[in-house]
Scaffold this motif. Structure first.
Motif, PDB file in Angstrom:
ATOM      1  N   SER A   7      -6.441  27.890  28.548  1.00 28.35           N
ATOM      2  CA  SER A   7      -7.387  27.972  29.666  1.00 28.35           C
ATOM      3  C   SER A   7      -6.813  27.148  30.813  1.00 28.35           C
ATOM      4  N   SER A   8      -6.814  27.715  31.984  1.00 29.73           N
ATOM      5  CA  SER A   8      -6.122  27.064  33.095  1.00 29.73           C
ATOM      6  C   SER A   8      -7.011  26.119  33.888  1.00 29.73           C
ATOM      7  N   TYR A   9      -6.352  25.220  34.613  1.00 31.06           N
ATOM      8  CA  TYR A   9      -6.987  24.450  35.672  1.00 31.06           C
ATOM      9  C   TYR A   9      -6.540  25.087  36.975  1.00 31.06           C
ATOM     10  N   CYS A  10      -7.476  25.697  37.697  1.00 27.19           N
ATOM     11  CA  CYS A  10      -7.138  26.364  38.955  1.00 27.19           C
ATOM     12  C   CYS A  10      -7.349  25.382  40.101  1.00 27.19           C
ATOM     13  N   LYS A  11      -6.267  24.984  40.716  1.00 26.87           N
ATOM     14  CA  LYS A  11      -6.330  23.984  41.775  1.00 26.87           C
ATOM     15  C   LYS A  11      -6.904  24.600  43.046  1.00 26.87           C
ATOM     16  N   MET A  12      -8.013  24.043  43.523  1.00 29.02           N
ATOM     17  CA  MET A  12      -8.674  24.524  44.731  1.00 29.02           C
ATOM     18  C   MET A  12      -9.057  23.346  45.623  1.00 29.02           C
TER      19      MET A  12
END
Length: 328
Positions: free
Chosen positions: A247-252
């Motif tokens: 599961s990813s960490y989506c950088k925003m």
């Protein structure tokens, strides 16, 4: 560095609902959506002003959907009867009835990254070997389900078809909310078009729904289909591993974190789905174990990289583009 059960238990500190914060999030998001809709009505003669407001309304719908998603996990307002009624109504409005969402999404959480179970509540993943041994028809169906156009048209493919029409046809008695959602949706379009015109129906309904569905479909795809992801057979699978490795960490930035209800902290959400969305950044900041994540972003280059990935290569332990996988 804590691992396994110790790590999961450590996250319980953050799995506490703050009733005031939860209701504030629901009410403020609803009011912003109402304000955006009123602004679209106000600027009826200026489509170039309606367009950006419609885009904003679509993003606010994503935020409300994440709030709904948290309620379905019982992360927020688990004992509120009023919240249950409101969220059920939102599920029908958003073409994601709770009866469908809970079944498919709970399965996704319990089987995330298992190669033989990824087709329920998620985008299917084939190994290179399985793809090679599949029939032409099976290949076409598989590639169609993962195609960028299918994700872009998520309003029709994922929500109207996948969440409403198909469940209704399979078992209308158990999935009557799917039929209700379709009827409500059709009536809503008809009423707005007849009373306010097609332009209002486009900017106040169709475009926001289309944007919210496309972004939601992509985020759900990219959270589990990115270059560093790991898929496992049943024997090597663990709940912690599925959360942190698959599961990813989506950088925003702050704006998109607000609009997406911090869903970018997806690895933490999969580790403990009872953590309210507004506490995910806090858990991230206070637990070093959660900062060694696998990262994606919404940059055009990263989006294209994720969308190009098609099959899982067991030997290389990588999700690869089709040409690269078949060339080996």
């Amino acid at each position: 560095m804590r691992t396994g059960k110790d790590l999961i238990l450590a996250t319980r500190e953050f799995a506490q609902d703050n009733t005031a914060k939860s209701w504030t999030a629901i009410v403020s998001t609803a009011l912003l959506m109402l304000a955006a809709t009123c602004a679209i009505l106000l600027f009826a003669n200026w489509w170039f002003l309606q367009l950006p407001i419609s885009l904003l309304l679509g993003l606010l719908m994503v935020r409300m959907f994440v709030i709904y998603h948290d309620h379905q996990h019982h992360a927020i307002l688990p004992r509120s009867k009023l919240a249950k009624v409101i969220m059920r109504a939102w599920g029908i409005f958003a073409m994601t009835p709770s009866c469908i969402w809970q079944h498919s999404h709970n399965h996704h959480h319990n089987h995330n990254s298992k190669l033989r179970s990824t087709h329920i509540g998620s985008y299917p993943v084939m190994t290179t070997e399985r793809y090679k041994n599949s029939s032409q028809q099976e290949r076409k169906k598989y590639l169609m389900m993962r195609h960028p156009v299918t994700i872009l048209l998520g309003y029709f493919t994922v929500f109207i078809l996948g969440m409403c029409i198909v469940p209704m046809l399979e078992n209308i008695k158990a999935n009557k909310d799917s039929l209700l959602a379709l009827i409500f949706h059709a009536l809503l379009y008809a009423i707005v078009t007849v009373t306010l015109g097609w332009q209002m129906a486009f900017f106040a309904l169709f475009l926001p729904f289309f944007i919210a569905s496309a972004l939601g479909s992509y985020l759900f795809y990219a959270q589990h289909n990115f270059p560093q992801v790991i898929f496992r057979e049943k024997e090597g699978w663990s709940y912690e591993g599925a959360a942190l490795d698959s599961s990813s960490y989506c950088k925003m930035g702050p704006f998109m974190n607000y609009m997406t209800g911090n869903i970018g902290y997806h690895h933490i959400h999969h580790l403990n789905a009872k953590i309210p969305f507004y506490r995910l950044p806090e858990a991230y900041a206070k637990m070093p174990e959660l900062q060694t994540h696998r990262t994606t972003s919404l940059s055009p280059q990263e989006v294209l990289r994720c969308l190009s990935l098609k099959v899982w290569d067991v030997e290389q332990q990588k999700l690869l583009p089709l040409k690269e996988a078949l060339a080996n």
